[in-house]
Design a protein around this motif. Structure first.
Motif: not given
Length: 298
Positions: A169-173, A257-259
Protein backbone atom coordinates in the motif's frame (compact mmCIF):
# COMPACT_ATOMS: atom_id res chain seq x y z
CA UNK A 1 -10.87 -4.53 1.07
CA UNK A 2 -8.07 -3.92 -1.44
CA UNK A 3 -6.33 -6.33 -3.79
CA UNK A 4 -2.63 -5.90 -4.55
CA UNK A 5 -1.19 -6.67 -7.97
CA UNK A 6 1.99 -8.18 -6.47
CA UNK A 7 5.35 -8.41 -8.18
CA UNK A 8 4.56 -10.93 -10.92
CA UNK A 9 1.87 -13.19 -12.37
CA UNK A 10 4.43 -15.61 -13.84
CA UNK A 11 4.20 -18.86 -11.82
CA UNK A 12 7.74 -19.98 -12.70
CA UNK A 13 9.28 -16.62 -11.81
CA UNK A 14 7.17 -16.48 -8.64
CA UNK A 15 8.97 -19.54 -7.17
CA UNK A 16 12.37 -17.95 -7.75
CA UNK A 17 11.23 -14.60 -6.30
CA UNK A 18 9.71 -16.32 -3.27
CA UNK A 19 12.98 -18.07 -2.42
CA UNK A 20 15.09 -15.00 -3.19
CA UNK A 21 13.10 -12.50 -1.13
CA UNK A 22 12.64 -14.95 1.73
CA UNK A 23 16.43 -15.35 1.85
CA UNK A 24 16.90 -11.56 1.67
CA UNK A 25 14.48 -11.06 4.55
CA UNK A 26 16.21 -13.68 6.69
CA UNK A 27 19.57 -11.98 6.06
CA UNK A 28 17.98 -8.61 6.90
CA UNK A 29 16.65 -9.86 10.24
CA UNK A 30 19.86 -11.64 11.26
CA UNK A 31 22.16 -8.80 10.14
CA UNK A 32 20.19 -5.98 11.78
CA UNK A 33 19.51 -7.86 15.03
CA UNK A 34 23.15 -8.97 15.12
CA UNK A 35 24.50 -5.46 14.59
CA UNK A 36 22.14 -4.02 17.20
CA UNK A 37 23.29 -6.62 19.77
CA UNK A 38 26.97 -6.08 18.92
CA UNK A 39 26.67 -2.32 19.54
CA UNK A 40 24.63 -2.87 22.70
CA UNK A 41 27.02 -5.45 24.22
CA UNK A 42 30.37 -3.92 23.22
CA UNK A 43 31.53 -1.04 25.50
CA UNK A 44 34.07 0.20 22.92
CA UNK A 45 31.20 0.84 20.49
CA UNK A 46 29.23 3.05 22.88
CA UNK A 47 29.97 6.17 20.87
CA UNK A 48 27.60 8.52 18.98
CA UNK A 49 28.29 6.93 15.57
CA UNK A 50 27.33 3.45 16.77
CA UNK A 51 24.48 4.87 18.82
CA UNK A 52 22.91 6.15 15.58
CA UNK A 53 23.86 2.94 13.78
CA UNK A 54 22.05 0.80 16.36
CA UNK A 55 18.86 2.82 15.88
CA UNK A 56 19.27 2.58 12.10
CA UNK A 57 19.41 -1.22 12.44
CA UNK A 58 16.27 -1.22 14.56
CA UNK A 59 14.43 0.98 12.05
CA UNK A 60 15.59 -1.19 9.12
CA UNK A 61 14.33 -4.31 10.88
CA UNK A 62 10.81 -2.94 11.42
CA UNK A 63 10.82 -1.09 8.08
CA UNK A 64 11.54 -4.31 6.20
CA UNK A 65 9.05 -6.28 8.32
CA UNK A 66 6.30 -3.85 7.36
CA UNK A 67 6.58 -4.78 3.67
CA UNK A 68 8.50 -8.01 3.00
CA UNK A 69 6.57 -10.76 4.89
CA UNK A 70 3.28 -9.76 3.22
CA UNK A 71 5.04 -9.41 -0.14
CA UNK A 72 6.64 -12.87 0.12
CA UNK A 73 3.32 -14.52 0.98
CA UNK A 74 1.58 -12.70 -1.88
CA UNK A 75 4.14 -13.93 -4.41
CA UNK A 76 2.81 -17.49 -4.08
CA UNK A 77 -0.84 -16.50 -3.48
CA UNK A 78 -3.44 -16.41 -6.23
CA UNK A 79 -5.38 -13.51 -4.66
CA UNK A 80 -3.48 -10.81 -2.77
CA UNK A 81 -6.04 -9.19 -0.48
CA UNK A 82 -5.41 -6.66 2.27
CA UNK A 83 -8.08 -5.04 4.45
CA UNK A 84 -8.70 -1.29 4.48
CA UNK A 85 -7.28 -0.92 8.01
CA UNK A 86 -4.43 -3.31 7.24
CA UNK A 87 -3.53 -1.18 4.24
CA UNK A 88 -3.69 2.00 6.34
CA UNK A 89 -1.43 0.51 9.02
CA UNK A 90 1.08 -0.76 6.47
CA UNK A 91 1.24 2.61 4.78
CA UNK A 92 1.50 4.47 8.10
CA UNK A 93 4.45 2.46 9.42
CA UNK A 94 6.16 2.33 6.04
CA UNK A 95 6.03 6.13 5.61
CA UNK A 96 7.01 6.76 9.25
CA UNK A 97 10.00 4.40 9.29
CA UNK A 98 11.23 5.46 5.84
CA UNK A 99 11.33 9.12 6.90
CA UNK A 100 12.92 8.22 10.25
CA UNK A 101 15.65 6.34 8.40
CA UNK A 102 16.34 9.35 6.19
CA UNK A 103 16.79 11.60 9.23
CA UNK A 104 18.96 9.04 11.01
CA UNK A 105 21.25 8.96 7.97
CA UNK A 106 21.49 12.77 8.10
CA UNK A 107 22.30 12.55 11.83
CA UNK A 108 25.09 10.10 11.04
CA UNK A 109 26.52 12.45 8.42
CA UNK A 110 26.50 15.31 10.96
CA UNK A 111 28.25 13.05 13.46
CA UNK A 112 30.98 12.22 10.90
CA UNK A 113 31.34 15.93 10.10
CA UNK A 114 31.87 16.73 13.79
CA UNK A 115 34.34 13.85 14.26
CA UNK A 116 36.45 14.60 11.17
CA UNK A 117 36.26 18.38 10.89
CA UNK A 118 36.27 19.22 14.62
CA UNK A 119 38.04 16.28 16.33
CA UNK A 120 39.21 18.31 19.33
CA UNK A 121 35.68 19.48 20.13
CA UNK A 122 33.89 16.27 19.11
CA UNK A 123 33.09 15.14 22.66
CA UNK A 124 31.60 18.50 23.56
CA UNK A 125 29.63 18.72 20.28
CA UNK A 126 28.16 15.19 20.23
CA UNK A 127 27.02 14.88 23.82
CA UNK A 128 24.68 12.11 24.98
CA UNK A 129 21.86 14.63 25.35
CA UNK A 130 22.31 15.94 21.80
CA UNK A 131 22.42 12.39 20.39
CA UNK A 132 19.24 11.49 22.25
CA UNK A 133 17.51 14.67 21.03
CA UNK A 134 18.52 14.00 17.41
CA UNK A 135 17.15 10.45 17.54
CA UNK A 136 13.95 11.62 19.24
CA UNK A 137 13.54 14.35 16.61
CA UNK A 138 13.98 11.79 13.81
CA UNK A 139 11.32 9.45 15.18
CA UNK A 140 8.91 12.26 16.12
CA UNK A 141 9.07 13.94 12.71
CA UNK A 142 8.88 10.61 10.90
CA UNK A 143 5.74 9.44 12.68
CA UNK A 144 4.04 12.86 12.67
CA UNK A 145 4.43 13.40 8.93
CA UNK A 146 3.21 9.83 8.33
CA UNK A 147 0.13 10.56 10.42
CA UNK A 148 -0.61 13.58 8.21
CA UNK A 149 -0.18 11.57 5.00
CA UNK A 150 -2.17 8.58 6.23
CA UNK A 151 -5.04 10.73 7.50
CA UNK A 152 -5.20 12.54 4.18
CA UNK A 153 -5.09 9.44 1.94
CA UNK A 154 -7.46 7.22 3.93
CA UNK A 155 -10.05 9.94 4.40
CA UNK A 156 -10.67 9.78 0.65
CA UNK A 157 -13.48 7.74 -0.89
CA UNK A 158 -12.62 4.55 -2.83
CA UNK A 159 -15.80 3.79 -4.74
CA UNK A 160 -14.43 2.24 -7.94
CA UNK A 161 -11.77 -0.42 -8.46
CA UNK A 162 -9.97 -1.61 -5.33
CA UNK A 163 -7.06 -3.10 -7.26
CA UNK A 164 -3.76 -1.48 -6.12
CA UNK A 165 -1.14 -1.61 -8.89
CA UNK A 166 1.70 -2.34 -6.47
CA UNK A 167 3.00 -5.02 -4.09
CA UNK A 168 2.24 -2.92 -0.99
CA UNK A 169 0.00 0.00 0.00
CA UNK A 170 1.72 3.13 -1.26
CA UNK A 171 0.48 6.67 -1.69
CA UNK A 172 0.66 7.05 -5.49
CA UNK A 173 -1.33 3.90 -6.44
CA UNK A 174 -3.85 4.63 -3.67
CA UNK A 175 -4.46 8.18 -4.91
CA UNK A 176 -5.17 6.82 -8.39
CA UNK A 177 -7.92 4.57 -6.99
CA UNK A 178 -9.80 7.34 -5.21
CA UNK A 179 -12.95 8.83 -6.70
CA UNK A 180 -12.49 11.96 -4.52
CA UNK A 181 -10.59 15.12 -5.41
CA UNK A 182 -6.97 14.21 -4.58
CA UNK A 183 -5.39 17.64 -5.18
CA UNK A 184 -4.88 18.35 -1.46
CA UNK A 185 -3.35 14.90 -0.84
CA UNK A 186 -1.13 15.28 -3.92
CA UNK A 187 0.20 18.57 -2.58
CA UNK A 188 0.65 17.18 0.95
CA UNK A 189 2.58 14.20 -0.45
CA UNK A 190 4.84 16.30 -2.67
CA UNK A 191 5.50 18.82 0.13
CA UNK A 192 6.33 16.17 2.75
CA UNK A 193 8.54 14.05 0.51
CA UNK A 194 10.38 17.00 -0.96
CA UNK A 195 10.86 18.83 2.36
CA UNK A 196 11.86 15.78 4.41
CA UNK A 197 13.78 14.06 1.62
CA UNK A 198 15.59 17.05 0.17
CA UNK A 199 16.10 18.59 3.63
CA UNK A 200 17.80 15.49 5.01
CA UNK A 201 19.77 14.98 1.77
CA UNK A 202 21.08 18.56 1.87
CA UNK A 203 22.33 17.96 5.43
CA UNK A 204 24.22 14.92 4.18
CA UNK A 205 25.66 16.67 1.12
CA UNK A 206 26.80 19.76 3.03
CA UNK A 207 28.36 17.59 5.76
CA UNK A 208 30.29 15.58 3.18
CA UNK A 209 31.47 18.68 1.35
CA UNK A 210 33.27 19.71 4.56
CA UNK A 211 34.39 16.12 5.19
CA UNK A 212 35.95 15.76 1.73
CA UNK A 213 37.71 19.07 2.18
CA UNK A 214 39.16 17.87 5.51
CA UNK A 215 40.22 14.53 4.00
CA UNK A 216 42.13 16.27 1.20
CA UNK A 217 44.08 18.30 3.79
CA UNK A 218 45.09 15.23 5.82
CA UNK A 219 48.83 14.49 5.70
CA UNK A 220 48.55 10.82 6.70
CA UNK A 221 47.67 8.45 3.85
CA UNK A 222 46.49 5.85 6.39
CA UNK A 223 44.23 8.42 8.04
CA UNK A 224 42.71 9.38 4.68
CA UNK A 225 42.12 5.71 3.83
CA UNK A 226 40.42 4.97 7.16
CA UNK A 227 38.15 8.02 6.99
CA UNK A 228 37.27 7.39 3.35
CA UNK A 229 36.41 3.74 4.11
CA UNK A 230 33.92 4.74 6.81
CA UNK A 231 32.39 7.60 4.82
CA UNK A 232 32.09 5.66 1.55
CA UNK A 233 29.91 3.09 3.35
CA UNK A 234 27.55 5.86 4.44
CA UNK A 235 27.44 7.39 0.95
CA UNK A 236 26.71 4.00 -0.65
CA UNK A 237 23.68 3.52 1.59
CA UNK A 238 22.50 7.09 1.01
CA UNK A 239 22.84 6.84 -2.79
CA UNK A 240 20.73 3.68 -3.03
CA UNK A 241 17.99 5.00 -0.73
CA UNK A 242 17.63 8.55 -2.05
CA UNK A 243 18.18 7.65 -5.71
CA UNK A 244 15.35 5.11 -5.76
CA UNK A 245 12.97 7.17 -3.57
CA UNK A 246 13.33 10.36 -5.62
CA UNK A 247 12.89 8.38 -8.86
CA UNK A 248 9.50 7.11 -7.65
CA UNK A 249 8.02 10.07 -5.77
CA UNK A 250 9.38 13.31 -7.21
CA UNK A 251 7.38 13.28 -10.42
CA UNK A 252 3.86 14.06 -11.57
CA UNK A 253 1.20 12.31 -9.45
CA UNK A 254 -0.66 11.49 -12.68
CA UNK A 255 2.21 9.32 -13.99
CA UNK A 256 1.39 5.66 -14.51
CA UNK A 257 2.91 3.15 -12.10
CA UNK A 258 4.80 0.61 -14.24
CA UNK A 259 6.66 -2.66 -13.66
CA UNK A 260 9.89 -0.67 -13.76
CA UNK A 261 8.65 1.36 -10.81
CA UNK A 262 7.99 -1.85 -8.86
CA UNK A 263 11.58 -2.95 -9.48
CA UNK A 264 12.91 0.42 -8.26
CA UNK A 265 10.64 0.20 -5.20
CA UNK A 266 12.25 -3.12 -4.29
CA UNK A 267 15.57 -1.31 -3.74
CA UNK A 268 14.35 0.99 -0.95
CA UNK A 269 11.83 -1.42 0.60
CA UNK A 270 13.78 -4.71 0.49
CA UNK A 271 17.40 -4.29 -0.56
CA UNK A 272 18.44 -1.22 1.47
CA UNK A 273 17.41 -2.66 4.89
CA UNK A 274 19.53 -5.72 4.10
CA UNK A 275 22.53 -3.81 2.75
CA UNK A 276 22.83 -1.21 5.53
CA UNK A 277 24.12 -3.54 8.30
CA UNK A 278 26.30 -5.44 5.82
CA UNK A 279 27.85 -2.27 4.39
CA UNK A 280 28.57 -0.76 7.80
CA UNK A 281 29.94 -4.06 9.16
CA UNK A 282 32.22 -4.84 6.23
CA UNK A 283 33.58 -1.31 5.83
CA UNK A 284 33.96 -0.56 9.55
CA UNK A 285 37.17 -1.68 11.24
CA UNK A 286 35.80 -1.56 14.79
CA UNK A 287 32.83 -3.78 13.96
CA UNK A 288 35.08 -6.20 12.06
CA UNK A 289 37.36 -6.50 15.11
CA UNK A 290 34.41 -7.33 17.35
CA UNK A 291 33.14 -9.92 14.85
CA UNK A 292 36.58 -11.55 14.62
CA UNK A 293 36.86 -11.68 18.41
CA UNK A 294 33.39 -13.24 18.67
CA UNK A 295 34.26 -15.78 15.96
CA UNK A 296 37.50 -16.61 17.77
CA UNK A 297 35.71 -17.22 21.07
CA UNK A 298 33.14 -19.42 19.29
Amino acid sequence: MFELSGLTDDATLAIFLFVFFLLVYMITVVANVGLFIIVLKTPTLHTPMYYFLSYLSMVDLFYSSTIVPKMVVDIVSRRKFISFYGCALQFYFFAALATTEAFLLSNMSYDRYAAICHPLHYVSIMTKKKCWCLVLFSFALGFLQSLAQTSCVFSLEFCGSHHIAHFYCDVLPLLKLSCSDTFTCDMVTVFIISSCGIGSLLTILVSYMFIVSSILHMKSAEGRRKVFSTCSAHLTSVSILYGSVFFIYLRSPTSDFSKRDKVVSVFYTVITPMLNPLIYSIRNQEVKKVLKMAAGRT
